[in-house]
Design an enzyme around this catalytic site. Sequence first.
Site, PDB file in Angstrom:
ATOM      1  N   HIS A  65       0.824  -1.220   0.000  1.00 21.70           N
ATOM      2  CA  HIS A  65       0.000   0.000   0.000  1.00 21.70           C
ATOM      3  C   HIS A  65       0.855   1.266   0.000  1.00 21.70           C
ATOM      4  CE1 HIS A  65       0.054   0.296   4.560  1.00 21.70           C
ATOM      5  NE2 HIS A  65      -0.003   1.575   4.252  1.00 21.70           N
ATOM      6  N   ASP A 112       0.042  -7.464   1.810  1.00 21.76           N
ATOM      7  CA  ASP A 112       0.527  -6.076   1.813  1.00 21.76           C
ATOM      8  C   ASP A 112       2.054  -6.026   1.824  1.00 21.76           C
ATOM      9  OD1 ASP A 112       0.386  -3.336   1.736  1.00 21.76           O
ATOM     10  OD2 ASP A 112      -0.223  -3.093   3.835  1.00 21.76           O
ATOM     11  N   GLN A 199       0.623   6.168  11.327  1.00 20.23           N
ATOM     12  CA  GLN A 199       0.744   6.609   9.949  1.00 20.23           C
ATOM     13  C   GLN A 199       2.164   7.088   9.654  1.00 20.23           C
ATOM     14  OE1 GLN A 199      -1.074  10.120   8.559  1.00 20.23           O
ATOM     15  NE2 GLN A 199      -1.067   9.414   6.471  1.00 20.23           N
ATOM     16  N   GLY A 200       2.719   6.630   8.557  1.00 20.06           N
ATOM     17  CA  GLY A 200       4.100   6.953   8.203  1.00 20.06           C
ATOM     18  C   GLY A 200       5.062   5.831   8.552  1.00 20.06           C
ATOM     19  N   ASP A 201       4.635   4.946   9.457  1.00 20.40           N
ATOM     20  CA  ASP A 201       5.456   3.776   9.801  1.00 20.40           C
ATOM     21  C   ASP A 201       5.201   2.623   8.841  1.00 20.40           C
ATOM     22  OD1 ASP A 201       6.721   4.835  12.107  1.00 20.40           O
ATOM     23  OD2 ASP A 201       4.916   4.437  13.296  1.00 20.40           O
ATOM     24  N   SER A 202       4.118   2.687   8.101  1.00 22.14           N
ATOM     25  CA  SER A 202       3.764   1.608   7.176  1.00 22.14           C
ATOM     26  C   SER A 202       4.940   1.211   6.306  1.00 22.14           C
ATOM     27  CB  SER A 202       2.611   2.046   6.268  1.00 22.14           C
ATOM     28  OG  SER A 202       1.396   1.788   6.880  1.00 22.14           O
TER      29      SER A 202
END
Length: 249
Positions: A65, A112, A199-202
């Site tokens: 993603h 993912d 969010q941003g660690d994905s």
Amino acid sequence: MRAFVVALVLALAGAGAASADPRVVGGSRVSIGDHPWAVYLADSSGNQFCGGTLVAPTKVLTAAHCTGAFAPTIARVVVGREDKTDARQGEALPVVGVWRHPAHQSAERGSDVAVVTLGRATSASPLGLADDPALYEAGTAAVALGWGRTSEQGATSRYLRGVTVPVVSDESCAASYSLFRPEAMVCAGVPEGGLDTCQGDSGGPLVAGGRLIGVTSWGEGCARKGKPGVYARVSTYRAAIVEQLHTAG
Ligand code: 4AZ
């Protein structure tokens, strides 16, 4: 990012504000020297938007993603830079190829994982992929790393941070999330919340026993009580990922 869009929709639908301490996701600053395989993806403006793990000299494992229609184009992969604002640290490598798992549709539906090919090799040490099922046993201490948000509504981190989160049993995670699929995902966190990725660690690493066990993928908000972080289960995708390590592009 899709996971964030879903989280936003859930929030707007009245799923409730974070019940955990909204001040931090927990964890602390860690050094890049101790985690040289922790890398980040930067957009054309140089802004970090996802994490990744160096798994071979020219290959980075991230979340599918982070490479999809909802994500910025990966302009550079940044290796060896603990402080995002210090361009003298490490190297910003060009990208020459992106493989996304063919079954990927959205973070919440699994698969993912993506492998990014770098335009030149880095000398930083790669991290090995998990092959031991024991690393996925509930209670195993795992460390999640990244430059993402330090609270659900907050800013992303200037520095690399790490948080120790126990692996959650599949039964418990299924009770937290109807979309949880044990073959595709593994959850980590503490029941009371307060420790999590955001969010941003994905795309970034979840590490146990010196191996990569997960890829940061999704969750409802960040660090909420009863809502652990969800990670792509690396052992399931190991063969498909390893196959990509032998390809040129
Ligand atoms: C995201 O949107 C995201 N709390 C990453 C991790 C988690 C939630 C959302 C887990 O990138």
